[in-house]
Design an enzyme around this catalytic site. Sequence first.
Site, PDB file in Angstrom:
ATOM      1  N   ARG A 200      -4.538   0.221  -5.583  1.00 20.28           N
ATOM      2  CA  ARG A 200      -2.846   0.714  -5.794  1.00 20.28           C
ATOM      3  C   ARG A 200      -2.491   1.375  -6.969  1.00 20.28           C
ATOM      4  NH1 ARG A 200      -1.757  -5.176  -8.442  1.00 20.28           N
ATOM      5  NH2 ARG A 200      -2.847  -5.973  -8.047  1.00 20.28           N
ATOM      6  N   ASN A 201      -4.284   1.861  -7.514  1.00 19.48           N
ATOM      7  CA  ASN A 201      -3.822   2.430  -8.932  1.00 19.48           C
ATOM      8  C   ASN A 201      -5.103   3.827  -8.691  1.00 19.48           C
ATOM      9  OD1 ASN A 201      -3.656   0.527 -10.479  1.00 19.48           O
ATOM     10  ND2 ASN A 201      -5.739  -0.761  -9.934  1.00 19.48           N
TER      11      ASN A 201
END
Length: 390
Positions: A200-201
């Site tokens: 999610r980065n």
Amino acid sequence: MSRLVPPHGGGTLKPLLVPEAERAAGLKRAAGLRKVPMTSRETSDLVMLAMGAYTPLDGFMGEADWRGACGEMRLSSGLFWPIPITLSATKELADSIGVEEEVALVDAESGEIMGIMLVTEKYVIDRDFECSHIYRTTDPKHPGVQKVMEQGAVNLGGRVSALSEGAYPKQYKGLYLRPAETRALFAEKGWSRVAAFQTRNPMHRSHEYLAKIAVEVCDGVLIHQVLGKLKPGDIPAEVRVRAIDALVENYFVPGTAIQAGYPIEMRYAGPREALLHALFRQNFGCSDLVIGRDHAGVGSYYGPFDAQHIFDTLWDGALETKALKIDITFFCNKCDGMATARTCPHGEEHRLNISGTKLREMFAKREKVPTQFSRPEVLEVLQAYYDTLK
Ligand SMILES: [Zn+2]
């Protein structure tokens, strides 16, 4: 020859999206039904059901499955399931719905009718029971707990026919891949052992290193992005995709990494969520899931390796997909290279650590981020994004 792990439960994939030819008739029927609004988490779960990621569930859980998933990590059938997949409604709305009544499921944010559910159960849950098992806390400041505490008073359970996958297929064309599609891609490449790398980065060098360890021991890696809702301050999916594309194009051997996205909304349930992530990766055809430090965690609610340890507590046959457990990764100045806490004997003071907060500050001030921390091509994409925030 490609031999992928079987879908969860051992049967075939069970996408709940009705065939395209039947959708118009379904929507017409749904328009005449009582409407149940879904929160963003519920909508994202419906899309996960639609695409087949939650195989073999056939809808939102009834009370026995909810209780089993929370307390024992098992459905009433005995099948492993670590997080309840539920739909809630206000008491007033639930009272107006009869058991065996069909309702239309509506995305509360877009107003779109997403599916039809045959309501077979209405039940009230013990929220503290759910939160203390799933999140290991009832602290309302935990973002996952907060959503449970805020949801409607009554859960509705029943079979779902999905009529839409929302904006995902169009908005993330080429990236939004259903389990049947990733399986076909892996088979085409002749891959059997595939590791999923959940992110999610944007990927900095520590993430690159994790993904490359996976490439070393598997046939390939699926870089799998969260496309659902994130915490405020997280980088939007479109920017992450560009950053990861820049990394893969410049630093991965062609044909060893596939980038895809899926529609879940993070619950930040740490260890329990790591198990759910492994379960649906099995449906996507992945034999392994990279579990690094504090997988799916938030704040300091979980120990850094709780999400690795929980895999050791499962019974035989619970899951086919295994955790590829990797220690903290970093650049060590003394090793003069990437390392993990297992391979680098040097102290903390030699390790390059930049916190998320510090990194955001550096971008805001246009300070130069060391290339030992992140690749220049990635930094360029991120700097351009942070420049738009001013
Ligand atoms: Zn070192």
